[in-house]
Write an enzyme that holds these catalytic residues in place. Structure first.
Site, PDB file in Angstrom:
ATOM      1  N   CYS A 315       0.820  -1.223   0.000  1.00  0.00           N
ATOM      2  CA  CYS A 315       0.000   0.000   0.000  1.00  0.00           C
ATOM      3  C   CYS A 315       0.844   1.258   0.000  1.00  0.00           C
ATOM      4  O   CYS A 315       1.847   1.332   0.716  1.00  0.00           O
ATOM      5  CB  CYS A 315      -0.848   0.075   1.253  1.00  0.00           C
ATOM      6  N   ARG A 411     -11.835   0.701  -6.840  1.00  0.00           N
ATOM      7  CA  ARG A 411     -11.552   0.885  -5.401  1.00  0.00           C
ATOM      8  C   ARG A 411     -11.497   2.356  -5.037  1.00  0.00           C
ATOM      9  O   ARG A 411     -11.624   2.739  -3.891  1.00  0.00           O
ATOM     10  CB  ARG A 411     -10.162   0.312  -5.064  1.00  0.00           C
TER      11      ARG A 411
END
Ligand code: XMP
Length: 496
Positions: A315, A411
Site C-alpha cells: 500500500c 476501489r
C-alpha cells in the site's frame, strides 16, 4: 506492571503491531486446546480466523478452496468480468478438499511443445487430454513426462503420444477410496469421470505424497448449502449490483465491499441495496480505520467490517493521500466500538508473522485478512519464476497501476477524470509452499501465543481485553531490534 490497551491506545500516537509487545499471562493448559474459532461476520463462524484477500495475485479458485479446506475462507477478487468471477466462485464451491482444484486439460491436437511450456511455467507435465481441452469434457487420454521425454519433434500432436490405457474412478468416489485406487494403480493421475465419460475431478499422486507430510486438516469451512464456504469482493458501482446478482447465483456465501476508504455514500448505498436484494448473504464493509467510519456502515446494516487503511505491504495510500492509521490502533479502536454491537472486525493488512495475528486477535479483531502472507503459495494465482536463484511469484496492490489498468480503479471512488494515481505497488514474494501446510503451522504458532498469554480462546481474549486484563507495552526502536533476530552473521529464516 504493564498497561491495558485502553491506556496505550488512548493517546495521540498511532501504533502498529511491531510497536507493541504483549505481556505473558499464566499457563494452565496445553497450546493445542486453544480454540481459535471466531466470527467472520454476523452469521458466519470460522474454525480458523484467517481470510485471504480479494486481490488478483491472491485469491481465485484454488486459494478459495484451500482457505476453506483449512477452516478459513477466501474472497475471490473482482478484477475481472462478473462472469469470470462468478465462475471462479462456482468452481470453488463445487470442489472437494484433496482433489486438484484447477486441473490442466488439453485438446488432442495440442502439441508436445505446449506441454514443455506448461512444465516451464507450472513445474509439471502431467495433463489430461479431453475432447474440448477442458474439464467436464470427454476424457481421451493422459500425457505424463514419460510419454514425451524422448519425442524429438516437439510439434508432434499429443494425440499421437498420449496413454489411453487409463485407470479412472467414478465421479463422487470418496477421497479415501480414490486415494486407495490411485496408490494401487501406480499411475500418476486418477481422473474421476461421470456416466458420460466426462472428467469431473482429478487426484494426483505427487499431491497425495506431499499432503501425507502435512498436518491433519480438520473440518473444512462449509456453508449452509453443505458446500465449501466461499466469499467474493464487489465494488460500489451501479454495475456491481449485477455482479452481485451473478455471484449469488453462483452460490457465494458472503460478499466483501472493496474500497480503499469505505466511509462513503457509495458504500452505504451498496450495503443497503445488497442487504435488501439478498437478505441471506452477509455483507462485509470497509475499509475503515476508525470508529466513526465504522459507525456509518453499521447504521446501514453491515454484517462485518474490514479494518486497515494503508497498512498493507503493497500500500502507498498513507503516502499518496495522507490518510490511514497504524494498524494496531485502527484494529483496537474500531473493534472496541463494533464488538459492543456484535459486528466482527477483520484486521486487514500488515500481517507478516504469527505474532501479528496474535496481536490482531487479542486487540479485538475476530479474523485477519492476508495478502502478502498468502501470495507466493502454490494456491495463489500466477506462475513461479526464478530471480537470483530464488523461486518467486508476483504480488501486486490492487491500487497499483498494473492492477488498475485491468479494472481495479473502482476501489478509488467515483473518479471519472481518467487520471490514474497509483496507491499501491507491484512486486514479488518468495515461494511459501502450500496453504495446506502454511496455515495449519501458522495457526499452531498463534495457539502457542495465546497459551503464553494465558488465553484459551478468542472469546476469552475479548473478555480479558475489555477488563484490562491483557497488558502490554510500547517498544522502543531498540527493543524492537532486540525482539528480532540480531547479532548473527547469517541465519536461515525457517519457522517450521
Ligand atoms: P498485506 O499486508 O497482507 O495487505 O499484503 C493486503 C491488504 O492491502 C490492501 N490493499 C491495498 N492497499 N493500495 C492500498 O493502499 C493497494 O494497492 C492495495 N491493494 C491491496 C487490501 O486491504 C489487502 O487486503
Amino acid at each position: 506492571d504493564g498497561w491495558a490497551a485502553a491506556d496505550i491506545f488512548g493517546r495521540e500516537f498511532s501504533y502498529t503491531y511491531d510497536d507493541i509487545i504483549m505481556h505473558p499471562g499464566y499457563i494452565d493448559f496445553p497450546a493445542d486446546v486453544v480454540d481459535l474459532s471466531s466470527q467472520l461476520s454476523k452469521n458466519i463462524t470460522l474454525r480458523t480466523p484467517c481470510v485471504s484477500s480479494p486481490m488478483d495475485t491472491v485469491t481465485e479458485t484454488s486459494m478459495a478452496v484451500a482457505m476453506a479446506a483449512v477452516g478459513g475462507i477466501g474472497f475471490v477478487h473482482y478484477n475481472n468480468s462478473a462472469e469470470e468471477q462468478a465462475n471462479m466462485v462456482k468452481n470453488a464451491k463445487s470442489q472437494r478438499v484433496g482433489f486438484v482444484s484447477e486441473p490442466v486439460c488439453l485438446r488432442p491436437s495440442a502439441t508436445v511443445s505446449e506441454i514443455d511450456s506448461l512444465k516451464a511455467r507450472k513445474g509439471f507435465s502431467s495433463v489430461l487430454i479431453t475432447e474440448d481441452g477442458t474439464l467436464n469434457s470427454k476424457l481421451l487420454g493422459i500425457v505424463t513426462s514419460r510419454d514425451i521425454d524422448f519425442v524429438s519433434d516437439r510439434k508432434t500432436e499429443v494425440a499421437e503420444v498420449m496413454t489411453t490405457d487409463l485407470v479412472t474412478a467414478t465421479a463422487g468416489t470418496s477421497f479415501e477410496d480414490a486415494s486407495a485406487v490411485l496408490i494401487k494403480s501406480k499411475k500418476s493421475l486418477l481422473p474421476l469421470v461421470d456416466d458420460n465419460g466426462e472428467v469431473v475431478e482429478l487426484l494426483c499422486r505427487t499431491d497425495l505424497k506431499r499432503r501425507s507430510t502435512y498436518p491433519k486438516l480438520g473440518a473444512p469451512s462449509l456453508g449452509k448449502d453443505g458446500k465449501l464456504l466461499v466469499g467474493a469482493a464487489v465494488g460500489t458501482r451501479e454495475s456491481d449490483r449485477q455482479r452481485l446478482g451473478l455471484l449469488v447465483e453462483a452460490g457465494v456465501n458472503v460478499v466483501i465491499l472493496d474500497s480503499a476508504q469505505g466511509n462513503s455514500i457509495y458504500q452505504k448505498e451498496m450495503i443497503s441495496y445488497a442487504k435488501k436484494a439478498h437478505p441471506d448473504i452477509d455483507v462485509i464493509g470497509g475499509n475503515v480505520a476508525s470508529s466513526h467510519q465504522a459507525r456509518n456502515l453499521i447504521e446501514v446494516g453491515v454484517d462485518g467490517l474490514r479494518v486497515g487503511m494503508g497498512s498493507g505491504s503493497i500500500c502507498t495510500t498513507q503516502e499518496v493521500c495522507a490518510v490511514g492509521r497504524g494498524q494496531a490502533t485502527a484494529v483496537y479502536q474500531t473493534a472496541r466500538m463494533a464488538n459492543v454491537v456484535g459486528i466482527p472486525v477483520i484486521a486487514d493488512g500488515g500481517i507478516s508473522n504469527s505474532g501479528h495475528i496474535v496481536k490482531a486477535l487479542t486487540l479485538g479483531a475476530s479474523t485477519v485478512m492476508m495478502g502478502s502472507f498468502l501470495a507466493g503459495t502454490e494456491e495463489a494465482p500466477g506462475d513461479y519464476f526464478y530471480q537470483d536463484g530464488r523461486r518467486l511469484k508476483a504480488y501486486r496492490g490492487m491500487g497499483s497501476l498494473e492492477a488498475q489498468a485491468k479494472g481495479s480503479d473502482t476501489r478509488y471512488l467515483g473518479d471519472k477524470s481518467q487520471m490514474r494515481i497509483a496507491q499501491g505497488v507491484s512486486g514479488t514474494v518468495a515461494d511459501k509452499g502450500s496453504v495446506l501446510r502454511l496455515v495449519p503451522f501458522t495457526m499452531h504458532a498463534v495457539k502457542q501465543g495465546f497459551q503464553d498469554l494465558g488465553l484459551q480462546s478468542i472469546s476469552a481474549a475479548r473478555g480479558a481485553l475489555s477488563c484490562g486484563n491483557i497488558t502490554m507495552e510500547v517498544r522502543t526502536g531498540a527493543a524492537q531490534i532486540e525482539g528480532g533476530v540480531h547479532g548473527l552473521v547469517s541465519y536461515e529464516k525457517k519457522r517450521f
